[in-house]
Motif scaffolding. Structure first.
Motif, PDB file in Angstrom:
ATOM      1  N   THR A  58      38.666  36.344  49.752  1.00  0.00           N
ATOM      2  CA  THR A  58      38.055  36.254  51.116  1.00  0.00           C
ATOM      3  C   THR A  58      38.486  34.587  51.685  1.00  0.00           C
ATOM      4  OG1 THR A  58      36.772  34.609  48.831  1.00  0.00           O
ATOM      5  CG2 THR A  58      35.389  36.559  49.194  1.00  0.00           C
ATOM      6  N   ARG A  59      39.455  33.259  50.503  1.00  0.00           N
ATOM      7  CA  ARG A  59      40.153  33.138  50.664  1.00  0.00           C
ATOM      8  C   ARG A  59      41.111  33.067  51.977  1.00  0.00           C
ATOM      9  NH1 ARG A  59      42.187  31.356  45.723  1.00  0.00           N
ATOM     10  NH2 ARG A  59      43.951  32.628  46.147  1.00  0.00           N
ATOM     11  N   SER A  60      41.461  34.447  52.399  1.00  0.00           N
ATOM     12  CA  SER A  60      42.767  35.218  53.472  1.00  0.00           C
ATOM     13  C   SER A  60      41.962  35.822  54.363  1.00  0.00           C
ATOM     14  CB  SER A  60      43.367  36.512  52.522  1.00  0.00           C
ATOM     15  OG  SER A  60      43.985  35.870  51.530  1.00  0.00           O
ATOM     16  N   GLY A  61      40.948  35.394  54.712  1.00  0.00           N
ATOM     17  CA  GLY A  61      40.125  35.803  55.439  1.00  0.00           C
ATOM     18  C   GLY A  61      39.465  37.746  55.566  1.00  0.00           C
ATOM     19  N   PHE A  62      39.379  37.901  54.189  1.00  0.00           N
ATOM     20  CA  PHE A  62      38.766  39.186  54.365  1.00  0.00           C
ATOM     21  C   PHE A  62      37.246  39.111  53.611  1.00  0.00           C
ATOM     22  CE2 PHE A  62      43.007  40.839  53.643  1.00  0.00           C
ATOM     23  CZ  PHE A  62      42.809  42.211  53.829  1.00  0.00           C
ATOM     24  N   ALA A  63      36.123  40.099  54.635  1.00  0.00           N
ATOM     25  CA  ALA A  63      34.694  40.085  54.873  1.00  0.00           C
ATOM     26  C   ALA A  63      34.022  40.833  53.909  1.00  0.00           C
ATOM     27  CB  ALA A  63      34.359  40.064  55.243  1.00  0.00           C
ATOM     28  N   GLU A  64      33.221  40.557  52.883  1.00  0.00           N
ATOM     29  CA  GLU A  64      32.764  42.323  52.343  1.00  0.00           C
ATOM     30  C   GLU A  64      32.723  43.147  53.635  1.00  0.00           C
ATOM     31  OE1 GLU A  64      30.477  41.363  48.320  1.00  0.00           O
ATOM     32  OE2 GLU A  64      30.799  39.421  48.585  1.00  0.00           O
ATOM     33  N   ARG A  65      31.894  44.125  53.093  1.00  0.00           N
ATOM     34  CA  ARG A  65      31.994  45.591  53.932  1.00  0.00           C
ATOM     35  C   ARG A  65      31.054  46.441  52.854  1.00  0.00           C
ATOM     36  NH1 ARG A  65      34.585  48.885  57.649  1.00  0.00           N
ATOM     37  NH2 ARG A  65      33.189  50.106  56.326  1.00  0.00           N
TER      38      ARG A  65
END
Length: 160
Positions: free
Chosen positions: A128-135
Motif C-alpha cells: 500500500t505504501r508503494s501505491g498498490f490498492a486492494e482488489r
C-alpha cells in the motif's frame, strides 16, 4: 546497510536458501492449497525476472520477481527479505526494481496475491505504501479468506 539489487538467476544455492526461508515463513500462515509458490525452476522460466538483494559482503538477503502474463499484465512473485535485515527498506527497493522493469516493458498493470493475517501485515504495508490498492482475485486465484490481492496501474506514470 548498503545493498545492491540486480537481476540474477534463481538457480543459485543462496537464492534456494532464501526460497526455503520464505516457504518456512509461509507454511504456518495458511493451508497449503492457498499457498501459490513458485519453485526456483519456475522462476528461471523466460517469463519471470528475479531480482536479488545482496548485502555488502555479497550475501543474498532478499528477492522478488516479475512474472509477465501478457503484454499488459505483470505479477509480483516471491517477495521476501531475510528477517535478520527487515526494516532496512530492502523490500521497498526490490519492489521499486520490479515496478521499474514492468514500466520498461510497457505493462499496463501489476498485480499480486499474498497471504492474510498478522504474519503478512508488513507485506500489506509495503504494497500500500508503494501505491498498490486492494482488489479482488485475478487470473485463476480462488477467492478465499487466506488471500489478499493488490494491483498497481502502470499507465498513469510513477506515483507522486
Amino acid at each position: 546497510m548498503p545493498v545492491s539489487i540486480a537481476v540474477e538467476t534463481p538457480l543459485q544455492d543462496d537464492v534456494r536458501a532464501l526460497v526455503t526461508k520464505l516457504n518456512a515463513h509461509l507454511l504456518p500462515l495458511s493451508p497449503l492449497e492457498f499457498q501459490f509458490k513458485m519453485t526456483v525452476e519456475q522462476m528461471a522460466d523466460s517469463d519471470t525476472t528475479l531480482f536479488v538483494a545482496r548485502d555488502e559482503s555479497g550475501a543474498a538477503v532478499g528477492m522478488g520477481a516479475l512474472k509477465v502474463h501478457s503484454a499488459e499484465l505483470g505479477e509480483v512473485k516471491r517477495m521476501f527479505t531475510d528477517p535478520e535485515v527487515r526494516g532496512k527498506r530492502i523490500g521497498s527497493a526490490l519492489l521499486d526494481a520490479i515496478v521499474g522493469l514492468a514500466r520498461e516493458r510497457s505493462l499496463k498493470v501489476l498485480m499480486l496475491e499474498t497471504g492474510t493475517g498478522e504474519g503478512m501485515a508488513e507485506a500489506h504495508r509495503l504494497y500500500t505504501r508503494s501505491g498498490f490498492a486492494e482488489r479482488g482475485p485475478f487470473l485463476d486465484y480462488p477467492d478465499s479468506e487466506w488471500s489478499a490481492f493488490f494491483e498497481l496501474p502502470l499507465d498513469a506514470g510513477p506515483p507522486a
